[in-house]
Write an enzyme that holds these catalytic residues in place. Structure first.
Site, PDB file in Angstrom:
ATOM      1  N   ASP A  16      17.006 -17.827 -67.221  1.00 15.92           N
ATOM      2  CA  ASP A  16      18.074 -17.864 -68.222  1.00 15.92           C
ATOM      3  C   ASP A  16      17.954 -16.675 -69.182  1.00 15.92           C
ATOM      4  OD1 ASP A  16      20.243 -18.824 -69.571  1.00 15.92           O
ATOM      5  OD2 ASP A  16      19.202 -20.519 -70.489  1.00 15.92           O
ATOM      6  N   GLY A  17      19.095 -16.229 -69.690  1.00 15.04           N
ATOM      7  CA  GLY A  17      19.097 -15.211 -70.742  1.00 15.04           C
ATOM      8  C   GLY A  17      19.624 -13.843 -70.334  1.00 15.04           C
ATOM      9  N   ARG A  20      22.441 -12.783 -72.781  1.00 13.82           N
ATOM     10  CA  ARG A  20      21.950 -12.379 -74.119  1.00 13.82           C
ATOM     11  C   ARG A  20      21.212 -11.044 -74.060  1.00 13.82           C
ATOM     12  NH1 ARG A  20      19.232 -17.891 -75.041  1.00 13.82           N
ATOM     13  NH2 ARG A  20      20.029 -18.116 -72.911  1.00 13.82           N
ATOM     14  N   ARG A  29      28.046  -8.319 -69.322  1.00 16.23           N
ATOM     15  CA  ARG A  29      27.148  -9.356 -68.805  1.00 16.23           C
ATOM     16  C   ARG A  29      26.586  -9.006 -67.437  1.00 16.23           C
ATOM     17  NH1 ARG A  29      26.988 -14.243 -71.111  1.00 16.23           N
ATOM     18  NH2 ARG A  29      26.590 -15.269 -69.125  1.00 16.23           N
ATOM     19  N   HIS A  33      22.831  -9.382 -65.452  1.00 17.96           N
ATOM     20  CA  HIS A  33      22.528  -9.990 -64.151  1.00 17.96           C
ATOM     21  C   HIS A  33      21.841  -8.968 -63.236  1.00 17.96           C
ATOM     22  CE1 HIS A  33      24.433 -13.598 -65.354  1.00 17.96           C
ATOM     23  NE2 HIS A  33      25.674 -13.143 -65.320  1.00 17.96           N
ATOM     24  N   SER A  61      24.160 -22.308 -60.010  1.00 14.71           N
ATOM     25  CA  SER A  61      24.267 -23.763 -60.013  1.00 14.71           C
ATOM     26  C   SER A  61      25.670 -24.178 -59.598  1.00 14.71           C
ATOM     27  CB  SER A  61      23.960 -24.309 -61.411  1.00 14.71           C
ATOM     28  OG  SER A  61      25.069 -24.108 -62.254  1.00 14.71           O
ATOM     29  N   ASN A  64      28.035 -23.309 -62.222  1.00 13.32           N
ATOM     30  CA  ASN A  64      28.328 -21.903 -62.545  1.00 13.32           C
ATOM     31  C   ASN A  64      29.727 -21.462 -62.098  1.00 13.32           C
ATOM     32  OD1 ASN A  64      24.906 -20.694 -62.132  1.00 13.32           O
ATOM     33  ND2 ASN A  64      26.014 -21.220 -63.995  1.00 13.32           N
ATOM     34  N   ARG A 176      11.241 -22.251 -67.725  1.00 13.99           N
ATOM     35  CA  ARG A 176      12.578 -21.833 -68.146  1.00 13.99           C
ATOM     36  C   ARG A 176      12.436 -20.734 -69.178  1.00 13.99           C
ATOM     37  NH1 ARG A 176      18.155 -25.030 -68.867  1.00 13.99           N
ATOM     38  NH2 ARG A 176      19.408 -23.204 -69.369  1.00 13.99           N
TER      39      ARG A 176
END
Ligand code: FPP
Length: 228
Positions: A16-17, A20, A29, A33, A61, A64, A176
Site C-alpha cells: 500500500d502507498g 501517496r 499515480r 505504481h 483486489s 480495485n 502491510r
C-alpha cells in the site's frame, strides 16, 4: 509449548502507498505504481535469499475495479509487462509463479500471458511468488466452501484444502505498508494464526532490508497458536 526463534516460510504483503508516494513527488499515480513494480522486483529477488518458500503479494483486489478506468488500465498494463519481462529472471532464479484470485475472469490477453508464465515456471522449486489478482478473501472462502460442500463435508480442513493457497506453506507473517492497519479482504482465512506487521514505509520505499527487519522481528515473537 510456545515456538520461539523460528524462521518464516510464507510471507504475504499488502503493498500500500503507491498513490501517496507519487503525490509527495507531484507525480501522477501511475508513477507510484511503476515505482511499486520496481520494489516488487527487489523484494522477489530478496525472498529466495532470505529463505522464503513463498511470497504472496496483493497486486489487484476484486475491489480495485472501482478505481478510475485509467488507473485500472495502467495497473493491468504494468502487470502484463511485469509477467512478460520478468519471466526469464524467474526461470533463472528457480522462482515458480502462482496466481491467486479469480484471474481467469481477467481479459483474455492477460489470461493467456498468465497461462504461459505459469507453464514456464511450473517446475521451479526455490520460491513461489504468488500474485493476488482479482482477489478477495471472502470470495475465495465462498469458492472453497462450495467445493468442500460438493465433496460432502464442510470442515475447516476441507475448506482449507480448496483455498487458492492450498499448495503453499501456512502463512507466517502478513505485512502491510503505508501505515494503514487493516486486512482489506486479503488472506482472511490464512491470517488466522499469522503474525501481523505494520510499517509506515510507503510500498515503493520498502526495501529488502525492511523485509529482513520484519523477518527478524517475526523470528523473535512467540507464537502460541491458542495454547499457553
Ligand atoms: C496500493 O497503493 C497499491 C495497489 C492498489 C496496487 C499494487 C500494485 C503494484 C505494486 C504494482 C503491480 C504489482 C505487481 C506484482 C507487478 P494505492 O494506490 O492504494 O496507494 P495510496 O493508498 O497511497 O493511494
Amino acid at each position: 509449548m510456545p515456538e520461539t526463534d523460528h524462521r518464516a516460510r510464507h510471507v504475504a504483503i499488502i503493498m500500500d502507498g503507491n498513490g501517496r508516494w507519487a503525490k509527495k513527488r507531484h507525480l501522477p499515480r501511475v508513477a507510484g505504481h511503476r515505482a511499486g513494480v520496481e520494489a516488487v522486483r527487489k523484494i522477489v529477488r530478496a525472498a529466495g535469499d532470505l529463505g522464503l518458500e513463498a511470497l504472496t503479494l496483493y497486486a489487484f483486489s476484486s475491489e480495485n475495479w472501482k478505481r478510475p478506468e485509467e488507473e485500472v488500465s495502467d495497473l493491468m498494463g504494468l502487470m502484463k509487462r511485469f509477467i512478460v519481462s520478468d519471466i526469464d529472471e524467474f526461470a533463472a532464479n528457480d522462482v515458480r509463479l502462482k496466481i491467486v484470485g479469480n484471474w481467469r475472469a481477467l481479459a483474455p490477453d492477460v489470461v493467456a500471458l498468465i497461462e504461459d508464465a505459469l507453464a514456464r515456471t511450473a517446475g521451479n522449486k526455490r520460491t513461489t511468488l504468488a500474485v493476488a489478482l482479482n482477489y478477495g478473501a471472502q470470495d475465495e472462502i465462498v469458492r472453497a466452501a462450495r467445493a468442500a460442500a460438493g465433496e460432502g463435508a464442510i470442515t475447516a480442513e476441507a475448506i482449507e484444502a480448496h483455498l487458492d493457497t492450498a499448495d503453499l506453506p501456512p502463512l507466517d507473517l502478513l505485512i502491510r505498508t503505508s501505515g494503514e492497519v487493516r486486512l482489506s479482504n486479503f488472506l482472511l482465512w490464512q491470517a488466522a494464526y499469522a503474525e501481523l506487521y505494520f510499517t509506515d514505509r510507503l510500498w515503493p520505499d520498502f526495501t529488502p532490508a525492511d523485509l529482513a527487519a520484519a523477518l527478524d522481528q517475526f523470528a523473535r515473537r512467540e507464537r502460541r497458536f491458542g495454547g499457553l
